[in-house]
Design an enzyme around this catalytic site. Structure first.
Site, short mmCIF file in Angstrom:
data_model
loop_
_atom_site.label_atom_id
_atom_site.label_comp_id
_atom_site.label_asym_id
_atom_site.label_seq_id
_atom_site.Cartn_x
_atom_site.Cartn_y
_atom_site.Cartn_z
N TYR A 180 -9.63 0.13 11.63
CA TYR A 180 -10.96 0.42 11.06
C TYR A 180 -11.40 -0.58 10.01
O TYR A 180 -12.45 -0.40 9.41
CB TYR A 180 -11.03 1.85 10.50
N LYS A 181 -10.59 -1.60 9.79
CA LYS A 181 -10.99 -2.63 8.82
C LYS A 181 -11.65 -3.78 9.58
O LYS A 181 -12.79 -3.66 10.02
CB LYS A 181 -9.77 -3.07 8.01
N ARG A 202 -12.58 -5.41 -5.56
CA ARG A 202 -12.11 -5.94 -4.29
C ARG A 202 -13.30 -6.21 -3.38
O ARG A 202 -14.14 -5.32 -3.18
CB ARG A 202 -11.16 -4.91 -3.66
N ASP A 228 3.19 -4.91 8.55
CA ASP A 228 1.96 -4.12 8.47
C ASP A 228 0.79 -5.10 8.46
O ASP A 228 0.64 -5.89 7.53
CB ASP A 228 1.99 -3.26 7.20
N PHE A 230 0.88 -1.16 0.00
CA PHE A 230 0.00 0.00 0.00
C PHE A 230 0.92 1.21 0.00
O PHE A 230 1.88 1.26 0.78
CB PHE A 230 -0.90 -0.01 1.25
#
Lengths: 405, 405
Positions: free
Chosen positions: A229-230, A380, A204, A135
């Site tokens: 937050y995922k 996704r 990560d 990312f």
């Protein structure tokens, strides 16, 4: 009813996590004009709202802030929230207590971790290896950390890390699950290789924590960061976290030594002296509203019917079933599965490549099936086992197929 | 009724900001057994709850997150909140729009600003001057910024900065108002001196923004940071902000170049390219709950009866009156006034020194008069003109005197 729809209902009735769905706020049937409720497959970007969060946030705002005001820093436990909530995340990523602190964004924590890693690696090591498919923010921050510590950054595919390691390698920044493809990387093997080369590993965990076992302590990871937050459902922009393995804490030397990481923060001393333990990773005043919303969101993991192992088993069953439905419904050749089929290489999302992915996702969302689009050509879909069922998955594949036909 | 109590009532009835008090949640009479409601004099640490915040936060949680979920990043304006809210703060500190971005903690913003300042100053300048009486985190972060940019830090009293400036000076970090003493420093004069020496000024506005005019643009300040939970009432740990003067934006080179500051953040490009404008100061995903609570809190400044000038006038009247009441009520020699008497040198707080300050503050808080204690011997009282009246001030001084007698 088709075979797959029947299968979905059977799988749902046997699902031991089915009862957890009620702990989240999801669409009701009336929200959509379609045959049923919407399907939220973007929990790998922003998790759904846990049902206990609104009441908790209201208490934090109206009572803790509105009535107790400044006294809440002690009386409502605000001051110790970063390490207390870190200890709630710890078991989800296989860490003993006292090694995780919550606060700041993932990007800021990548900076702390990478600079800290280079300093732990010691003099003479001046190269940082970074996942070439990372990312982007990890790469940008790695470049800054390298520039400010006299290092160079080299981008390598995770599988090539063992060959790329050498006596110059200071730190290696890797993603546990690739954000675009959903590929799960070999954390145990790569961590061991990094350690054997005398370098410091930084993982990560944004796309793995809360979706699958991580085993930070068991695999000897040095440092790690992640967002909340995922799959941890902490809410938009909820604070990230930093893991510093206990064996490194005494030598961990943060580039952001704010007053919250001082050994005596209210001593107001002009000289900095780092606190012991995970607290050393703190910086400034923590954002309490977001932080305490996250604390409420993490309560679901205290339920006796919820475990990381159970979540992982269901995640693989959901993604297997989605692939099966896609294969059955979607016209041959219309999409290409990007995510590895092998369970050992799969996170909790499925990425499908198709040329018109941006337009397709727009139509999917309009039809109530929410995934996301990652440029240039990836659809996704994230699968959060805590609140998704197999009928959701079947419906999503069916709507996708209708749009693609 | 004593003369001072009568004066307080007269002053309150003539107060043009008296009507704003209802925009905040304050104690009601029944909250305290004392003769009247509590008096909150710690708004310079954590501002009181604005009455419109709970409803706003509930909407953000239940509807924006709970119903719209990921769509809120665009549909609810989450993505652009840091710069949009920066533009709400801008007029309060005398900045034109497009120069302030909200996010991260003050400490993290000090790091961005100081490293950015050293890079703006250019090669050959390797010294950072820091206010010797600074709130400690600024000094700790300055030491880290210096270490990572090859500079040295020198602590100087703000008044001695003009003499300390030389051709080596890269950056000068100063507090507009001293957190302990409440002293207001000469921002126009010191900024001019820094500029004349070819160095870059960085001002910490934590204790001035929202309490008095700052005039960033008018006085040619280069960079500034500040928190939003004191006189801006943004809530516990609400995000801080960074000001980068427009003339420096194109060359501003952040040490934390996260994806939120990329020219094309959703392009997911491996190479970093900084965005134009204030957005360049962003880093990672902003914490939306705290950020949007702040946005609601800032709405009070849109009222026609609220202006920075009016707030400053009332602030000086409140602190003058408090000093008058303390002089009248408190036994001679029992406390020493630390805050300067001259208006030009006074922020919006009064600091009183007394040997048993810690114990005295404990008794004051128990009696409903909330200030705070700063080690080793300072009683600190903050005066927020938006929600404090003169009767509050008189009562606070009276209770203080009773405790000190």
């Amino acid at each position: 009813m088709s075979d797959l729809r029947e299968r979905a209902l059977e799988l749902d009735s046997a699902d031991q996590l089915a009862g957890v769905r009620g702990a989240f706020v999801l669409d009701t049937v009336s929200d959509h004009a379609a045959d049923a409720a919407g399907v939220y497959l973007d929990g790998n970007s922003l998790g759904a709202l846990p049902a206990n969060v609104p009441g908790r946030v209201e208490d934090v705002v109206r009572r803790q802030w509105g009535e107790l005001r400044i006294r809440s820093w002690t009386e409502s436990g605000w001051w110790t929230a970063p390490e207390r909530i870190g200890d709630l995340i710890a078991p989800l990523v296989g860490a003993a207590a006292g090694q995780i602190v919550v606060g700041d964004s993932t990007s800021v924590n990548v900076f702390k971790a990478l600079v800290g890693a280079v300093r732990l690696a010691g003099a003479g090591r001046d190269e940082i290896l970074v996942d070439a498919a990372t990312f982007p923010t990890d790469g940008y921050i790695a470049a800054s950390a390298a520039r400010m510590t006299g290092c160079e950054v080299r981008a390598v595919q995770p599988g090539e890390v063992p060959d790329a390691l050498n006596s110059r390698t200071a730190a290696v920044l890797l993603n546990h699950v690739d954000y675009r493809s959903g590929r799960l990387h070999d954390l145990p093997g790569l961590t061991a290789a990094v350690r054997a080369a005398g370098a410091v590993s930084v993982w990560d965990l944004c796309h793995s924590a809360g979706a699958l076992p991580v085993g930070l302590d068991a695999h000897g990871v040095d440092l790690a960061v992640g967002c909340t937050y995922k799959f941890l459902n902490g809410g938009p922009g909820s604070p990230a976290y930093l893991y510093v393995a206990e064996r490194h804490q005494a030598a961990f030397d943060s580039p952001l030594p704010g007053w919250n990481s001082h050994a005596e923060p209210f001593g107001m001393r002009p000289e900095y002296e780092a606190a012991d333990g995970a607290v050393r990773g703190r910086v400034g005043t923590p954002d309490i509203l977001s932080m305490l919303a996250l604390e409420a969101a993490l309560e679901v993991w205290q339920r006796p019917d919820v475990s990381v192992g159970g979540v992982r088993a269901k995640s693989l069953a959901l993604t297997d079933f989605f692939l099966e439905c896609v294969a059955a419904y979607v016209p041959e050749g219309r999409v290409e599965v990007v995510t590895p089929l092998a369970h050992a290489e799969r996170g909790s999302q499925i990425a499908l490549r198709c040329a018109d992915a941006g337009e397709v996702m727009g139509r999917l969302i309009a039809a109530g099936v929410v995934g996301d689009f990652r440029a240039p050509d990836v659809l996704r879909f994230g699968f959060t086992p805590l609140y998704l069922g197999f009928a959701d998955v079947e419906r999503a594949a069916r709507v996708l197929a209708e749009i693609l036909r």
